[in-house]
Design an enzyme around this catalytic site. Sequence first.
Site, PDB file in Angstrom:
ATOM      1  N   PHE A 133      82.737  48.554  29.566  1.00  0.00           N
ATOM      2  CA  PHE A 133      83.833  49.076  28.704  1.00  0.00           C
ATOM      3  C   PHE A 133      83.546  48.540  27.249  1.00  0.00           C
ATOM      4  O   PHE A 133      83.456  47.283  27.084  1.00  0.00           O
ATOM      5  CB  PHE A 133      84.955  48.579  29.262  1.00  0.00           C
ATOM      6  CG  PHE A 133      86.460  48.813  28.356  1.00  0.00           C
ATOM      7  CD1 PHE A 133      86.944  50.000  28.296  1.00  0.00           C
ATOM      8  CD2 PHE A 133      86.858  47.694  27.648  1.00  0.00           C
ATOM      9  CE1 PHE A 133      88.055  49.992  27.603  1.00  0.00           C
ATOM     10  CE2 PHE A 133      88.120  47.956  26.796  1.00  0.00           C
ATOM     11  CZ  PHE A 133      88.546  49.273  26.541  1.00  0.00           C
ATOM     12  N   PRO A 138      81.289  43.317  16.149  1.00  0.00           N
ATOM     13  CA  PRO A 138      80.938  42.068  15.590  1.00  0.00           C
ATOM     14  C   PRO A 138      81.977  41.460  14.463  1.00  0.00           C
ATOM     15  O   PRO A 138      82.026  40.331  14.322  1.00  0.00           O
ATOM     16  CB  PRO A 138      79.451  42.479  14.651  1.00  0.00           C
ATOM     17  CG  PRO A 138      79.307  43.509  15.424  1.00  0.00           C
ATOM     18  CD  PRO A 138      80.156  44.479  16.003  1.00  0.00           C
ATOM     19  N   SER A 142      89.272  40.738  18.087  1.00  0.00           N
ATOM     20  CA  SER A 142      90.736  40.458  18.148  1.00  0.00           C
ATOM     21  C   SER A 142      91.628  41.400  17.459  1.00  0.00           C
ATOM     22  O   SER A 142      92.736  42.052  18.114  1.00  0.00           O
ATOM     23  CB  SER A 142      91.224  39.076  17.857  1.00  0.00           C
ATOM     24  OG  SER A 142      90.204  38.064  18.381  1.00  0.00           O
ATOM     25  N   ILE A 167      79.617  43.150  25.290  1.00  0.00           N
ATOM     26  CA  ILE A 167      79.697  44.108  26.079  1.00  0.00           C
ATOM     27  C   ILE A 167      79.291  43.624  27.287  1.00  0.00           C
ATOM     28  O   ILE A 167      77.883  43.535  27.724  1.00  0.00           O
ATOM     29  CB  ILE A 167      79.120  45.494  25.764  1.00  0.00           C
ATOM     30  CG1 ILE A 167      79.700  45.689  24.445  1.00  0.00           C
ATOM     31  CG2 ILE A 167      79.662  46.635  26.639  1.00  0.00           C
ATOM     32  CD1 ILE A 167      81.427  45.683  24.056  1.00  0.00           C
ATOM     33  N   GLN A 345      86.994  14.897  35.118  1.00  0.00           N
ATOM     34  CA  GLN A 345      87.452  13.573  34.755  1.00  0.00           C
ATOM     35  C   GLN A 345      87.461  12.621  36.001  1.00  0.00           C
ATOM     36  O   GLN A 345      86.940  11.610  36.055  1.00  0.00           O
ATOM     37  CB  GLN A 345      88.813  13.263  34.147  1.00  0.00           C
ATOM     38  CG  GLN A 345      88.990  12.287  33.463  1.00  0.00           C
ATOM     39  CD  GLN A 345      88.063  12.060  31.981  1.00  0.00           C
ATOM     40  OE1 GLN A 345      87.410  13.022  31.653  1.00  0.00           O
ATOM     41  NE2 GLN A 345      87.982  10.790  31.624  1.00  0.00           N
ATOM     42  N   GLY A 348      84.225  11.742  37.417  1.00  0.00           N
ATOM     43  CA  GLY A 348      83.294  10.870  36.649  1.00  0.00           C
ATOM     44  C   GLY A 348      82.081  11.636  36.282  1.00  0.00           C
ATOM     45  O   GLY A 348      82.176  13.036  36.141  1.00  0.00           O
ATOM     46  N   GLU A 372      89.184  39.416  26.880  1.00  0.00           N
ATOM     47  CA  GLU A 372      90.583  40.222  27.210  1.00  0.00           C
ATOM     48  C   GLU A 372      91.619  40.002  26.442  1.00  0.00           C
ATOM     49  O   GLU A 372      92.729  39.547  26.898  1.00  0.00           O
ATOM     50  CB  GLU A 372      90.856  40.382  28.547  1.00  0.00           C
ATOM     51  CG  GLU A 372      89.624  41.317  29.312  1.00  0.00           C
ATOM     52  CD  GLU A 372      90.051  41.628  30.820  1.00  0.00           C
ATOM     53  OE1 GLU A 372      91.070  42.159  30.952  1.00  0.00           O
ATOM     54  OE2 GLU A 372      89.149  41.581  31.643  1.00  0.00           O
TER      55      GLU A 372
HETATM   56  C1  LIG Z   1      82.380  36.486  28.393  1.00  0.00           C
HETATM   57  C2  LIG Z   1      82.845  37.586  27.590  1.00  0.00           C
HETATM   58  C3  LIG Z   1      82.980  38.820  28.112  1.00  0.00           C
HETATM   59  C4  LIG Z   1      83.342  40.239  27.176  1.00  0.00           C
HETATM   60  N1  LIG Z   1      83.407  41.389  27.683  1.00  0.00           N
HETATM   61  C5  LIG Z   1      83.853  42.279  27.004  1.00  0.00           C
HETATM   62  C6  LIG Z   1      83.539  43.702  27.136  1.00  0.00           C
HETATM   63  O1  LIG Z   1      83.144  44.007  28.321  1.00  0.00           O
HETATM   64  N2  LIG Z   1      83.912  44.613  26.567  1.00  0.00           N
HETATM   65  C7  LIG Z   1      84.255  44.515  25.127  1.00  0.00           C
HETATM   66  O2  LIG Z   1      84.721  45.470  24.438  1.00  0.00           O
HETATM   67  N3  LIG Z   1      84.569  43.095  24.751  1.00  0.00           N
HETATM   68  C8  LIG Z   1      84.118  42.251  25.590  1.00  0.00           C
HETATM   69  N4  LIG Z   1      84.242  40.764  25.071  1.00  0.00           N
HETATM   70  C9  LIG Z   1      84.706  40.272  23.608  1.00  0.00           C
HETATM   71  C10 LIG Z   1      86.111  39.659  23.971  1.00  0.00           C
HETATM   72  O3  LIG Z   1      87.201  40.576  24.072  1.00  0.00           O
HETATM   73  C11 LIG Z   1      86.408  39.057  22.466  1.00  0.00           C
HETATM   74  O4  LIG Z   1      85.115  38.065  22.468  1.00  0.00           O
HETATM   75  C12 LIG Z   1      87.461  38.598  22.079  1.00  0.00           C
HETATM   76  O5  LIG Z   1      88.251  39.854  22.063  1.00  0.00           O
HETATM   77  C13 LIG Z   1      87.541  37.880  20.991  1.00  0.00           C
HETATM   78  O6  LIG Z   1      87.067  38.520  19.737  1.00  0.00           O
HETATM   79  P1  LIG Z   1      85.906  37.748  18.884  1.00  0.00           P
HETATM   80  O7  LIG Z   1      84.827  37.101  19.687  1.00  0.00           O
HETATM   81  O8  LIG Z   1      85.441  38.681  17.979  1.00  0.00           O
HETATM   82  O9  LIG Z   1      86.733  36.742  18.195  1.00  0.00           O
HETATM   83  P2  LIG Z   1      87.458  36.795  16.801  1.00  0.00           P
HETATM   84  O10 LIG Z   1      88.169  38.086  16.892  1.00  0.00           O
HETATM   85  O11 LIG Z   1      86.971  36.582  15.802  1.00  0.00           O
HETATM   86  O12 LIG Z   1      88.507  35.575  17.010  1.00  0.00           O
HETATM   87  C14 LIG Z   1      88.096  34.378  17.035  1.00  0.00           C
HETATM   88  C15 LIG Z   1      89.203  33.408  17.598  1.00  0.00           C
HETATM   89  O13 LIG Z   1      90.202  33.451  16.375  1.00  0.00           O
HETATM   90  C16 LIG Z   1      91.526  33.346  16.983  1.00  0.00           C
HETATM   91  N5  LIG Z   1      92.253  34.262  16.534  1.00  0.00           N
HETATM   92  C17 LIG Z   1      92.178  35.674  16.476  1.00  0.00           C
HETATM   93  N6  LIG Z   1      93.110  36.321  16.201  1.00  0.00           N
HETATM   94  C18 LIG Z   1      94.009  35.493  15.934  1.00  0.00           C
HETATM   95  C19 LIG Z   1      95.336  35.686  15.190  1.00  0.00           C
HETATM   96  N7  LIG Z   1      95.816  36.962  15.106  1.00  0.00           N
HETATM   97  N8  LIG Z   1      96.276  34.518  14.891  1.00  0.00           N
HETATM   98  C20 LIG Z   1      95.671  33.582  15.405  1.00  0.00           C
HETATM   99  N9  LIG Z   1      94.347  33.021  15.789  1.00  0.00           N
HETATM  100  C21 LIG Z   1      93.555  34.252  16.197  1.00  0.00           C
HETATM  101  C22 LIG Z   1      91.423  33.093  18.502  1.00  0.00           C
HETATM  102  O14 LIG Z   1      91.322  31.754  18.879  1.00  0.00           O
HETATM  103  C23 LIG Z   1      90.121  33.850  18.665  1.00  0.00           C
HETATM  104  O15 LIG Z   1      89.171  33.377  19.876  1.00  0.00           O
HETATM  105  C24 LIG Z   1      83.691  39.700  26.094  1.00  0.00           C
HETATM  106  C25 LIG Z   1      83.675  38.392  25.366  1.00  0.00           C
HETATM  107  C26 LIG Z   1      83.221  37.350  26.467  1.00  0.00           C
HETATM  108  C27 LIG Z   1      83.107  35.911  25.635  1.00  0.00           C
END
Ligand SMILES: Cc1cc2nc3c(=O)[nH]c(=O)nc-3n(C[C@H](O)[C@H](O)[C@H](O)COP(=O)(O)OP(=O)(O)OC[C@H]3O[C@@H](n4cnc5c(N)ncnc54)[C@H](O)[C@@H]3O)c2cc1C
Length: 388
Positions: A133, A138, A142, A167, A345, A348, A372
Amino acid sequence: MKNALQWKLWNLPFFDARHEEIESRMTVWRQNFPALEADIASLTLDEQCRAIARALGASGLLAYAVPDTGQGEIVDVRSVSAIREALAYDSALVDFVFAMQGIGSAAIWRHGSSAMQATYLDGVRRGTRIAAFAMSEPDGSSDVASLSTIARREGEHYVIDGVKTWISNGGIADQYIVIARTEDVPGSKGLSALLVDADTPGLSIESRIDIISPHPLATLRFNGCRVSAERLLGEPGAGFKLAMGTLDIFRTSVGAAAVGIARRALNETLDRVRSRKIFGVQMSDMDTVRMKIADMTLDLEAAAMLVYRAAWLKDTTDKPVTREVALAKLGATEAAQRVVDSAVQLFGGTGVTVGSVIERLYRDVRPMRIYEGASEIQKLIIGKRMLS
Ligand SMILES: Cc1cc2nc3c(=O)[nH]c(=O)nc-3n(C[C@H](O)[C@H](O)[C@H](O)COP(=O)(O)OP(=O)(O)OC[C@H]3O[C@@H](n4cnc5c(N)ncnc54)[C@H](O)[C@@H]3O)c2cc1C
């Protein structure tokens, strides 16, 4: 006790008689798991994922994540969640493989044509086709409404240009559900979902991404990637709704996997404090240790209640359950992180020793608060629902 899941779905009010089957299926799976684990130990991560998918398919478990909607089956979120809890208890990688087959195919079994369902779903259900999915990009994943990958309509085709990152199954998947902008409308209303085969010209793996817990991830590049307009899933412009619908089903089960990890951490810790003496006394006789165990138990049980309540509501009501799903994902993943941290913790130095079970759980639980929908996004959903 450490290998005993000690898992009694029947202690919770959210299950009914048909869920008894899940307990017995998971008992069989767990009995066979050490042999599978030994068989795949020397394989690469990608090969391990493929072997796990085939084993999950052969066991019949994938049918719970990839229902045969053409035959009237529906997804049962309680079953998916209970399976994920039990799988994650032993292996976060196995849990991930199970979940991705569902997440990566949900748009097909929910919105795909019968021809598409006939072509793609059987292999996903048998674990011989790997699903993925692709929504995140980049420039901040979110903010889904701001996605910039474009799918431009050209006659009977869409031409996709853009970059997707993080992904899961990127590089090993046979097919991707791609969320891209098809409409000349800003925000979430311009997005649509397309089914793209991995070998479609114009789709390439730009790079693989390694994270702290074994998990195949990649950045994908779409460069003039042309797919038939028949590959559109749902209505044009309905991609955001479709993606959120998929998450509404599977987000609860991320919480369930977190509960499995927390349950393992607590059970390992109970064994440890019963067997270790410090300052001339058993750790289990120390009041401070007992209080820590109480905190861990409270976190675990509250998390399980949130998860299975959300799953039960999703299965039994047509009303929106987005708030309850967000509470389950947020509550369970944050609680599991605290439980695992407490386990580290109490262990240890052993808790941070590379190769120990607790060290593995510590690495496995951390990404769950990000993917997610990060915890902050879940809080925004809950706050908005509470105030609307
Ligand atoms: C192991 C793993 C598997 C994944 N698998 C998939 C996949 O299969 N398909 C897919 O499409 N994506 C996938 N992702 C992507 C994942 O959904 C995103 O990493 C996640 O949505 C966060 O987006 P970002 O990393 O771009 O962080 P950003 O959007 O840059 O956000 C960084 C941080 O900012 C904070 N933040 C963000 N928005 C807000 C807000 N409005 N207010 C306050 N704080 C905020 C949060 O702490 C967030 O972690 C995966 C990620 C990981 C780590």
